[in-house]
Design an enzyme around this catalytic site. Structure first.
Site, PDB file in Angstrom:
ATOM      1  N   VAL A 145       0.835  -1.265   0.010  1.00 27.96           N
ATOM      2  CA  VAL A 145      -0.185  -0.022   0.280  1.00 27.96           C
ATOM      3  C   VAL A 145       0.806   1.250  -0.198  1.00 27.96           C
ATOM      4  O   VAL A 145       1.505   1.410   1.106  1.00 27.96           O
ATOM      5  CB  VAL A 145      -0.799   0.080   1.181  1.00 27.96           C
ATOM      6  CG1 VAL A 145      -1.679   1.318   1.447  1.00 27.96           C
ATOM      7  CG2 VAL A 145      -1.831  -1.113   1.260  1.00 27.96           C
ATOM      8  N   PRO A 146       1.024   1.997  -1.142  1.00 29.50           N
ATOM      9  CA  PRO A 146       2.011   2.983  -1.328  1.00 29.50           C
ATOM     10  C   PRO A 146       1.650   4.447  -0.612  1.00 29.50           C
ATOM     11  O   PRO A 146       1.519   5.292  -0.953  1.00 29.50           O
ATOM     12  CB  PRO A 146       1.826   3.293  -2.772  1.00 29.50           C
ATOM     13  CG  PRO A 146       0.534   3.092  -3.167  1.00 29.50           C
ATOM     14  CD  PRO A 146      -0.043   1.658  -2.562  1.00 29.50           C
ATOM     15  N   CYS A 147       1.808   4.107   0.737  1.00 30.32           N
ATOM     16  CA  CYS A 147       1.710   5.360   1.653  1.00 30.32           C
ATOM     17  C   CYS A 147       2.715   6.250   1.403  1.00 30.32           C
ATOM     18  O   CYS A 147       2.715   7.491   1.739  1.00 30.32           O
ATOM     19  CB  CYS A 147       1.676   5.157   3.020  1.00 30.32           C
ATOM     20  SG  CYS A 147       2.943   4.234   3.654  1.00 30.32           S
ATOM     21  N   HIS A 148       3.946   6.013   0.713  1.00 30.76           N
ATOM     22  CA  HIS A 148       5.195   6.829   0.415  1.00 30.76           C
ATOM     23  C   HIS A 148       4.556   7.711  -0.909  1.00 30.76           C
ATOM     24  O   HIS A 148       5.221   8.922  -0.902  1.00 30.76           O
ATOM     25  CB  HIS A 148       6.109   6.065  -0.102  1.00 30.76           C
ATOM     26  CG  HIS A 148       6.094   5.139  -1.353  1.00 30.76           C
ATOM     27  ND1 HIS A 148       5.566   4.115  -1.175  1.00 30.76           N
ATOM     28  CD2 HIS A 148       6.242   5.515  -2.660  1.00 30.76           C
ATOM     29  CE1 HIS A 148       5.726   3.404  -2.467  1.00 30.76           C
ATOM     30  NE2 HIS A 148       5.893   4.386  -3.172  1.00 30.76           N
ATOM     31  N   ARG A 149       3.495   7.955  -1.480  1.00 31.01           N
ATOM     32  CA  ARG A 149       2.992   8.465  -2.463  1.00 31.01           C
ATOM     33  C   ARG A 149       2.080   9.539  -2.149  1.00 31.01           C
ATOM     34  O   ARG A 149       1.420  10.271  -2.697  1.00 31.01           O
ATOM     35  CB  ARG A 149       2.496   7.607  -3.635  1.00 31.01           C
ATOM     36  CG  ARG A 149       3.170   6.808  -4.302  1.00 31.01           C
ATOM     37  CD  ARG A 149       2.725   5.874  -5.364  1.00 31.01           C
ATOM     38  NE  ARG A 149       3.478   4.853  -5.703  1.00 31.01           N
ATOM     39  CZ  ARG A 149       3.264   3.579  -6.301  1.00 31.01           C
ATOM     40  NH1 ARG A 149       1.749   3.401  -6.487  1.00 31.01           N
ATOM     41  NH2 ARG A 149       3.889   2.698  -6.603  1.00 31.01           N
TER      42      ARG A 149
END
Lengths: 200, 266
Positions: free
Chosen positions: B167-171
């Protein structure tokens, strides 16, 4: 209230907290039924695992009242026998594995040793005798074998075996008796002396 | 059948003796499959180096930077209430995660998010929609999930994301355009992953310092988040930075239907 009754009550209360106890209490018998029906340890483990996973999913979908009515021994037996049919049918289409009755070399079957028979020869003889019975049992027609496995290997009562198989008790008794008669016939054929052995 | 053929004691003993013990692996296999126990293993390749992944029959439970095994097991028990046992990551799962880290969004990775709130799951599901090479502010997620005022709560939920990188929370970045915090080892790692995905965090923060929140295209009169892929082929002479959606609207620009810019709640 026996252990299964308490377990049923706890499963109805909190399935996730109690399910591991169900696995511990019933895994040996489900694996035994599967091994004696399928003959192959790998297939048996798969069938026993599938059965327990299906049992969990079924319990998760049941309400308390339905769980409270369950009788775990016959209920789980029915599920594992169904899984054995599926695994067995798939094996039949893929061709049989080499016959292996009691496990492979890297996975010794552990069982309680009788204290008075603890010498290596006695243990080996006991294992050989058990293998001979496993082979005889495996040679029985499926209906007889199933009835004998439930009644005499797993130790279900006749009412429990009848419930597990969805057949009348009388039918299950008859199947067990015919199976025992066939086992005796095999035993007699084995003990008839053969000339080659006499010359030694 | 009327003849009662009774089994002899010898026969009964011989048959009862055919009972065996289940293999020691059966119990854990069953418990893992139904999601009452987890397995964990190492994945060597990722933009942040070796990772440790925990999973069960329901889905992937957690992703973390590889480190001390005992510490991981203890943290896992506290976070999930379940035991985790060391194992090889199954090839199918390892391949799926590798493809996802590579930017392939079609690959399905089941997640086990039991025990997390509906709000958190809404936030994470929305973050999954952000394509590789793009970022959105916290406020965008808040608006998209119908909780426009819950910007801080969105930030907290992303900080609790148990499956970072998948889950790309870095985006998800700060609403003022700065990169912001990252749960998987801090902001430095967030910049590293975004760089790996083709972005330039330094340039993004320079634009943020100039107050640029949105970018419009003078030929189409559409305004986007700066990293929206629909604006990628814009000619430099058509590029118009805006400080807010209101400013863009006043200039006659309408919001992009793909990246759906919202009025930034700081």
């Amino acid at each position: 209230m026996d252990a299964d009754d308490r377990l049923i009550a706890d499963l109805a209360d909190d399935l996730d907290a109690a399910f591991e106890r169900l696995v511990i209490a019933h895994q040996d018998r489900l694996y035994t039924i599967a091994l004696r029906m399928l003959g192959d340890p790998g297939d048996a483990e798969e069938a026993a695992q599938d059965a327990l996973v299906r049992a969990y999913r079924a319990l998760a979908s049941y309400d308390r009242a339905r769980i409270a009515e369950l009788r775990l021994r016959p209920w789980l037996s029915t599920i594992v026998l169904n899984r054995c049919r599926t695994v067995g049918a798939r094996r039949a289409t893929r061709g049989p594995k080499p016959v292996s009755i009691d496990g492979d070399a890297n996975r010794p079957i552990t069982e309680p040793e009788a204290p008075e028979a603890a010498t290596p020869t006695a243990v080996a003889e006991r294992h050989a005798e058990r293998d001979r019975w496993a082979v005889r049992l495996a040679a029985l027609p499926t209906a007889y074998r199933t009835a004998i496995v439930l009644r005499h290997v797993d130790g279900l009562t006749y009412p429990e075996a009848a419930e597990a198989l969805g057949r009348p008790e009388g039918t299950v008794k008859a199947q067990v008796h015919r199976g025992i008669a066939l086992l005796r016939t095999m035993l007699e054929a084995e003990t008839r002396p053969e000339p080659e052995e006499m010359t030694a | 059948m009327t003849t009662q053929l009774e089994i002899t004691d010898t026969e009964a003993t011989a048959l009862a003796d055919l009972a065996v013990r289940a293999p020691s692996t059966l119990r854990s296999s069953v418990l893992v499959e139904v999601g009452l126990m987890d397995r964990y293993g190492r994945i060597d390749e990722s933009p942040l180096g070796p990772l440790v992944v925990a999973w069960n029959g329901v889905g992937v439970v957690s992703v973390d930077l590889a480190g001390d095994q005992e510490a991981f097991e203890a943290r896992h028990l506290v976070a999930t209430g379940r035991q985790a046992i060391a194992a090889e990551v199954p090839t199918r799962l390892a391949n799926a995660i590798a493809r996802r880290l590579d930017g392939d969004r079609r690959v399905r990775i089941p997640l086990d998010l039991r025990g997390h709130t509906g709000f958190e799951q809404d936030v994470w599901r929305k973050a999954l929609e952000i394509p590789r090479g793009e970022v959105r502010p916290y406020g965008w997620i808040a608006a998209e999930i119908g909780r426009p005022k819950a910007v801080r709560a969105v930030g907290t939920a992303l900080g609790h994301n148990p499956v970072p990188l998948i889950v790309p929370c870095h985006r998800v970045v700060r609403s003022d355009g700065f990169i912001g915090q990252y749960s998987l080892g801090g902001p430095h790692n967030k910049r590293a992953v975004l760089t790996e995905e083709g972005l330039d965090p330094d340039a993004m923060e320079s634009a943020a310092r100039r107050g640029e929140r949105l970018v419009g295209c003078a030929s189409t009169k559409i305004v986007c988040w700066p990293t929206c892929h629909t604006g990628r082929h814009m000619l430099e002479r058509n590029r118009r930075p805006f400080r807010s959606l209101a400013e863009a609207g006043a200039a006659g620009y309408r919001p992009c239907k793909v990246c759906r810019p919202v009025a930034a709640a700081a």
